[in-house]
Design a protein around this motif. Structure first.
Motif, PDB file in Angstrom:
ATOM      1  N   ARG A   1       0.816  -1.217   0.000  1.00  0.00           N
ATOM      2  CA  ARG A   1       0.000   0.000   0.000  1.00  0.00           C
ATOM      3  C   ARG A   1       0.850   1.267   0.000  1.00  0.00           C
ATOM      4  O   ARG A   1       0.478   2.283  -0.582  1.00  0.00           O
ATOM      5  N   HIS A   2       2.000   1.214   0.659  1.00  0.00           N
ATOM      6  CA  HIS A   2       2.818   2.418   0.792  1.00  0.00           C
ATOM      7  C   HIS A   2       4.285   2.058   0.659  1.00  0.00           C
ATOM      8  O   HIS A   2       4.714   0.983   1.098  1.00  0.00           O
ATOM      9  N   ILE A   3       5.043   2.932   0.042  1.00  0.00           N
ATOM     10  CA  ILE A   3       6.490   2.763  -0.058  1.00  0.00           C
ATOM     11  C   ILE A   3       7.152   4.064   0.360  1.00  0.00           C
ATOM     12  O   ILE A   3       6.563   5.144   0.252  1.00  0.00           O
ATOM     13  N   ALA A   4       8.386   3.945   0.864  1.00  0.00           N
ATOM     14  CA  ALA A   4       9.114   5.135   1.309  1.00  0.00           C
ATOM     15  C   ALA A   4      10.605   4.885   1.207  1.00  0.00           C
ATOM     16  O   ALA A   4      11.077   3.766   1.430  1.00  0.00           O
ATOM     17  N   LEU A   5      11.348   5.923   0.873  1.00  0.00           N
ATOM     18  CA  LEU A   5      12.805   5.888   0.863  1.00  0.00           C
ATOM     19  C   LEU A   5      13.335   6.442   2.179  1.00  0.00           C
ATOM     20  O   LEU A   5      12.738   7.363   2.760  1.00  0.00           O
ATOM     21  N   ASP A   6      14.451   5.883   2.654  1.00  0.00           N
ATOM     22  CA  ASP A   6      15.083   6.474   3.825  1.00  0.00           C
ATOM     23  C   ASP A   6      15.704   7.810   3.409  1.00  0.00           C
ATOM     24  O   ASP A   6      15.833   8.101   2.218  1.00  0.00           O
ATOM     25  N   PRO A   7      16.060   8.680   4.364  1.00  0.00           N
ATOM     26  CA  PRO A   7      16.554  10.012   4.004  1.00  0.00           C
ATOM     27  C   PRO A   7      17.750  10.008   3.057  1.00  0.00           C
ATOM     28  O   PRO A   7      17.931  10.946   2.275  1.00  0.00           O
ATOM     29  N   SER A   8      18.584   8.972   3.111  1.00  0.00           N
ATOM     30  CA  SER A   8      19.755   8.929   2.240  1.00  0.00           C
ATOM     31  C   SER A   8      19.414   8.463   0.831  1.00  0.00           C
ATOM     32  O   SER A   8      20.206   8.644  -0.097  1.00  0.00           O
ATOM     33  N   GLY A   9      18.257   7.833   0.673  1.00  0.00           N
ATOM     34  CA  GLY A   9      17.880   7.278  -0.628  1.00  0.00           C
ATOM     35  C   GLY A   9      18.492   5.923  -0.902  1.00  0.00           C
ATOM     36  O   GLY A   9      18.335   5.382  -1.997  1.00  0.00           O
ATOM     37  N   GLY A  10      19.154   5.339   0.087  1.00  0.00           N
ATOM     38  CA  GLY A  10      19.817   4.057  -0.124  1.00  0.00           C
ATOM     39  C   GLY A  10      18.959   2.847   0.162  1.00  0.00           C
ATOM     40  O   GLY A  10      19.307   1.725  -0.220  1.00  0.00           O
ATOM     41  N   LEU A  11      17.848   3.051   0.868  1.00  0.00           N
ATOM     42  CA  LEU A  11      16.943   1.955   1.196  1.00  0.00           C
ATOM     43  C   LEU A  11      15.515   2.344   0.845  1.00  0.00           C
ATOM     44  O   LEU A  11      15.113   3.506   1.031  1.00  0.00           O
ATOM     45  N   LEU A  12      14.757   1.373   0.352  1.00  0.00           N
ATOM     46  CA  LEU A  12      13.335   1.576   0.095  1.00  0.00           C
ATOM     47  C   LEU A  12      12.550   0.559   0.912  1.00  0.00           C
ATOM     48  O   LEU A  12      12.908  -0.626   0.964  1.00  0.00           O
ATOM     49  N   PHE A  13      11.470   1.018   1.556  1.00  0.00           N
ATOM     50  CA  PHE A  13      10.635   0.164   2.390  1.00  0.00           C
ATOM     51  C   PHE A  13       9.240   0.058   1.782  1.00  0.00           C
ATOM     52  O   PHE A  13       8.704   1.056   1.279  1.00  0.00           O
ATOM     53  N   ALA A  14       8.659  -1.150   1.840  1.00  0.00           N
ATOM     54  CA  ALA A  14       7.314  -1.381   1.334  1.00  0.00           C
ATOM     55  C   ALA A  14       6.442  -1.953   2.433  1.00  0.00           C
ATOM     56  O   ALA A  14       6.805  -2.947   3.070  1.00  0.00           O
ATOM     57  N   ALA A  15       5.282  -1.323   2.677  1.00  0.00           N
ATOM     58  CA  ALA A  15       4.320  -1.807   3.664  1.00  0.00           C
ATOM     59  C   ALA A  15       3.312  -2.704   2.953  1.00  0.00           C
ATOM     60  O   ALA A  15       2.425  -2.218   2.252  1.00  0.00           O
ATOM     61  N   ASN A  16       3.467  -4.008   3.120  1.00  0.00           N
ATOM     62  CA  ASN A  16       2.607  -4.986   2.448  1.00  0.00           C
ATOM     63  C   ASN A  16       1.394  -5.279   3.331  1.00  0.00           C
ATOM     64  O   ASN A  16       1.453  -6.095   4.259  1.00  0.00           O
ATOM     65  N   GLN A  17       0.296  -4.629   3.030  1.00  0.00           N
ATOM     66  CA  GLN A  17      -0.870  -4.615   3.907  1.00  0.00           C
ATOM     67  C   GLN A  17      -1.442  -6.003   4.188  1.00  0.00           C
ATOM     68  O   GLN A  17      -1.705  -6.364   5.332  1.00  0.00           O
ATOM     69  N   LYS A  18      -1.671  -6.805   3.154  1.00  0.00           N
ATOM     70  CA  LYS A  18      -2.387  -8.063   3.333  1.00  0.00           C
ATOM     71  C   LYS A  18      -1.507  -9.192   3.878  1.00  0.00           C
ATOM     72  O   LYS A  18      -2.021 -10.124   4.499  1.00  0.00           O
TER      73      LYS A  18
END
Length: 251
Positions: A200-217
């Motif tokens: 549902r949502h994705i975000a980069l850490d402040p450095s741009g080196g990591l991306l996180f994905a919130a997998n709702q289901k």
């Protein structure tokens, strides 16, 4: 002021923030009007996101129900909104979220109902968005094409402005686009499995080196390393278990 998009009511509200951080009563609630061609999702207005532009001069509200991008001016004395401009997306597109390019001259709108991403020109002086050509966020044909209806959700831009990422619910993937011509053009690069169900949502850490994905289901938050040169994603360790994650905010 705190700005809020109200999906069901199709409105944008404004609340003053006190010196102690407490919120006051709403100083304005602007209700959108209209509808779209999808009778199930666009029977009326559905404000899905509101955000200030990079210069802090204008407020942009994205309405999924009316296929419209609204630009407002916020009066800093009264906390009221005045509509300044409107931009129309393709009928039935269902615009959901918007992210600005670091230059402030472009913005990217992800459309939930037709699974597309659109690069918009942005006149920061006049507060006017000009949508460009839609790009599919998932393969349309072949073995990698979705087997069920897909609903794109989040859109984020890398800190250097070279890449744009979109989460795909249904296809359960993260689409990568290269932002070219100073951010004005998009080029599809890859589609990576999100490592879970319904990101549902994705975000980069402040450095741009990591991306996180919130997998709702699937109840997981997955992490990916970002290749700074190509923008491509590779899994970074085991997923984090979380009950019904819908938003992740790296700090």
């Amino acid at each position: 002021f705190l700005l809020t998009a109200n999906y069901t009511g199709g409105s944008v509200s404004v609340h003053p923030v006190g010196r102690d951080g407490a919120l006051g009563e709403a100083t304005d609630v602007v209700r959108h009007t209209g509808s779209g061609p999808d009778p199930e999702r666009q029977e009326g207005p559905h404000a899905h996101m509101v955000v200030t532009d990079p210069g802090g001069r204008y407020v942009v509200a994205v309405d999924l129900g009316t296929d419209t991008l609204h630009t407002y001016r916020l009066d800093p004395r009264t906390g009221t909104l005045r509509e300044h401009a409107r931009a129309a997306t393709r009928p039935g597109a269902g615009p959901r979220h918007l992210a600005f390019h670091p230059s402030g001259r472009h913005a990217y709108v992800v459309n939930e109902l037709d699974s597309t991403l659109v690069a918009c020109g942005y006149d920061a002086r006049e507060g006017i968005l000009t949508p460009g050509t839609p790009h599919p966020t998932v393969p349309r044909t072949g073995r990698a094409a979705p087997t069920e209806r897909n609903y794109p959700a989040g859109v984020v831009v890398s800190p250097d402005g070279r890449f744009v990422y979109v989460s795909n619910r249904g296809h359960d993937s993260i689409a990568l686009f290269a932002a070219e011509c100073g951010g004005a053009a998009l080029r599809p690069v890859s589609v990576t499995p999100s490592g879970g169900s319904y990101p549902r949502h994705i975000a980069l850490d402040p450095s741009g080196g990591l991306l996180f994905a919130a997998n709702q289901k699937s109840g997981t938050v997955t992490a990916f390393r970002v290749n700074r040169r190509t923008g491509r994603l590779t899994p970074a360790g085991a997923a984090l278990a979380a009950p019904v994650p819908v938003c992740v905010l790296p700090v």
